[in-house]
Design a protein around this motif. Structure first.
Motif, PDB file in Angstrom:
ATOM      1  N   ASP A   1       0.848  -1.189   0.000  1.00  7.96           N
ATOM      2  CA  ASP A   1       0.000   0.000   0.000  1.00  7.96           C
ATOM      3  C   ASP A   1       0.889   1.246   0.000  1.00  7.96           C
ATOM      4  O   ASP A   1       2.094   1.160  -0.247  1.00  7.96           O
ATOM      5  N   CYS A   2       0.313   2.388   0.311  1.00  8.89           N
ATOM      6  CA  CYS A   2       1.048   3.643   0.212  1.00  8.89           C
ATOM      7  C   CYS A   2       2.230   3.736   1.182  1.00  8.89           C
ATOM      8  O   CYS A   2       3.133   4.545   0.983  1.00  8.89           O
ATOM      9  N   HIS A   3       2.239   2.905   2.206  1.00 13.33           N
ATOM     10  CA  HIS A   3       3.343   2.935   3.178  1.00 13.33           C
ATOM     11  C   HIS A   3       4.600   2.226   2.661  1.00 13.33           C
ATOM     12  O   HIS A   3       5.625   2.228   3.337  1.00 13.33           O
ATOM     13  N   LEU A   4       4.490   1.639   1.482  1.00 14.36           N
ATOM     14  CA  LEU A   4       5.615   0.863   0.949  1.00 14.36           C
ATOM     15  C   LEU A   4       6.381   1.627  -0.140  1.00 14.36           C
ATOM     16  O   LEU A   4       7.270   1.085  -0.768  1.00 14.36           O
ATOM     17  N   HIS A   5       6.054   2.903  -0.330  1.00 11.46           N
ATOM     18  CA  HIS A   5       6.705   3.694  -1.381  1.00 11.46           C
ATOM     19  C   HIS A   5       8.223   3.727  -1.221  1.00 11.46           C
ATOM     20  O   HIS A   5       8.970   3.469  -2.178  1.00 11.46           O
ATOM     21  N   ALA A   6       8.700   4.058  -0.018  1.00 13.86           N
ATOM     22  CA  ALA A   6      10.147   4.178   0.206  1.00 13.86           C
ATOM     23  C   ALA A   6      10.853   2.843  -0.018  1.00 13.86           C
ATOM     24  O   ALA A   6      11.951   2.778  -0.589  1.00 13.86           O
TER      25      ALA A   6
END
Length: 422
Positions: A363-368
């Motif tokens: 999800d969006c928390h996995l960008h980095a």
């Protein structure tokens, strides 16, 4: 064809031809085995040169004797008194069942002995009573079921002992008391379930201690306090659930620590404090769930950390400043859903990381994390196995092939409340 000067005298000519004929008759040894072509000073017996008892013919020129797959079944007392100059004595894969007390009497020059692949059961106390120079003793894979107290009491110069691949259930109190120079002790692949607190206390020069593949459930606090010189400790493949907080407190020279394939579900915060020379730590195949903050303390030399095949869902205990030389990190087959942003960037010497087999939440928390994986393709050694477990539409997809647009967080608005009026 051989050409000789015509001026050579008849006597010299005759001697030359005799030497030439003799050399042509010699057949070079072409045996494939290590001991098929004995060297000067060696006496070798094998299944092709079989014997049923120790030769008694005196021969002071022999310094090494080898018995390999012979029909020997016993070694009687005084069996080698006719070979007082022996330095090396090896029995490999014989049928030896009995060794009498005093069997090696008179071998005051002996430095290395191996008796492996035998059927010993146990050995009498005075088996090794007259071996003052013995430095290496190998008794591996000899069906030993018991060690008598006092068995090693006359081996004050012993440096290496191999007792692995036997059936030893326990270590008698004081069995190693008279081995002040012992530096390597191999007890792997036995049936040892408990070690007394003082078992290793006299072994102050010990550098290698291998106890893997036994039935240990723990070790007592203080049982390794005397091992200041220890560089390798192997406790893998036992039944250990937890360890005393200060078990390793005096092992300041430890470089390799193996704890894999146990049942460890918890480790105290101070477990690894003070291990400033530790280079390799293996905790794979346990039941660890979390890595508490500062769990690894200060480990400035640690370069290889294996945490694979656990139940880890958080890696807060991995503090880059405490692990400045980390090069290989294995976190595969755990329960990780995410990685703290920037974690791997702060491991400046990281060259290999394993992350497959985790239930990654894409999800969006996995960008980095996605950016790091893409930016370091050679560092992620199992990139094809780093796959999303959720959400459903991304499940089974390799993270490295995702786009940032696919990493979204769905927000759900709470249902509106309609205020009624009366």
């Amino acid at each position: 064809m051989l050409f000789l000067p015509s001026s050579m005298s008849p006597i010299l000519l005759l001697l030359f031809f005799l030497l030439f004929a003799s050399s042509k008759g010699q057949t070079p040894c072409s045996g494939a085995g290590t001991h098929d072509c004995p060297k000067p000073g060696e006496d070798v017996y094998t299944k092709t040169r079989d014997i049923t008892e120790i030769p008694k013919t005196p021969d002071p020129s022999i310094t090494k004797m080898f018995f390999i797959q012979t029909s020997l079944t016993e070694i009687p007392a005084g069996a080698f008194q006719s070979r007082p100059n022996l330095v090396t004595l090896e029995f490999i894969d014989n049928k030896i069942r009995t060794v009498e007390a005093g069997a090696f009497d008179g071998l005051e020059k002996l430095e290395e002995m191996e008796m492996s692949g035998a059927q010993l059961g146990s050995l009498p106390v005075d088996t090794f009573r007259d071996l003052p120079r013995l430095k290496k003793l190998n008794l591996k894979n000899s069906q030993i079921t018991w060690l008598e107290k006092g068995l090693f009491d006359h081996l004050g110069n012993l440096e290496e002992m191999y007792l692995h691949m036997n059936r030893i259930p326990s270590l008698p109190d004081g069995v190693f008391d008279e081995l002040p120079k012992l530096s390597s002790l191999h007890l792997a692949d036995n049936r040892i379930s408990r070690i007394l607190r003082d078992t290793f206390r006299p072994l102050t020069q010990l550098k290698t201690l291998r106890l893997q593949k036994n039935q240990l459930s723990s070790l007592s606090e203080g049982s390794l306090d005397s091992q200041h010189s220890l560089t390798e400790l192997n406790l893998a493949s036992n039944k250990i659930r937890t360890l005393p907080p200060h078990l390793l407190r005096n092992l300041s020279n430890l470089e390799k620590l193996f704890l894999e394939k146990n049942q460890i579900n918890f480790l105290p915060n101070v477990m690894f404090f003070g291990l400033r020379k530790l280079k390799q730590l293996n905790l794979a195949s346990n039941q660890l769930k979390v890595l508490p903050a500062q769990m690894f303390g200060e480990l400035p030399q640690l370069s290889d950390l294996d945490l694979s095949k656990n139940w880890i869902s958080s890696v807060e205990g991995l503090v880059p400043s405490s692990l400045p030389r980390m090069a290989t990190l294995k976190l595969n087959q755990n329960r990780l859903e995410n990685i703290p942003e920037g974690l791997f960037d702060n491991f400046e010497n990281l060259t290999s990381v394993y992350l497959g087999g985790n239930p990654w939440r894409c999800d969006c928390h996995l960008h980095a994390f996605l950016q790091w994986v893409r930016g370091h393709p050679k560092k992620v050694k199992d990139a094809s196995k780093v796959m999303c477990a959720s959400p459903d539409d991304l499940s089974g997809k390799a993270i490295g092939f995702l786009t940032e647009e696919q990493l979204i967080c769905l927000t759900t608005r709470p249902p509106s409340t309609i205020m009624g009026t009366t």
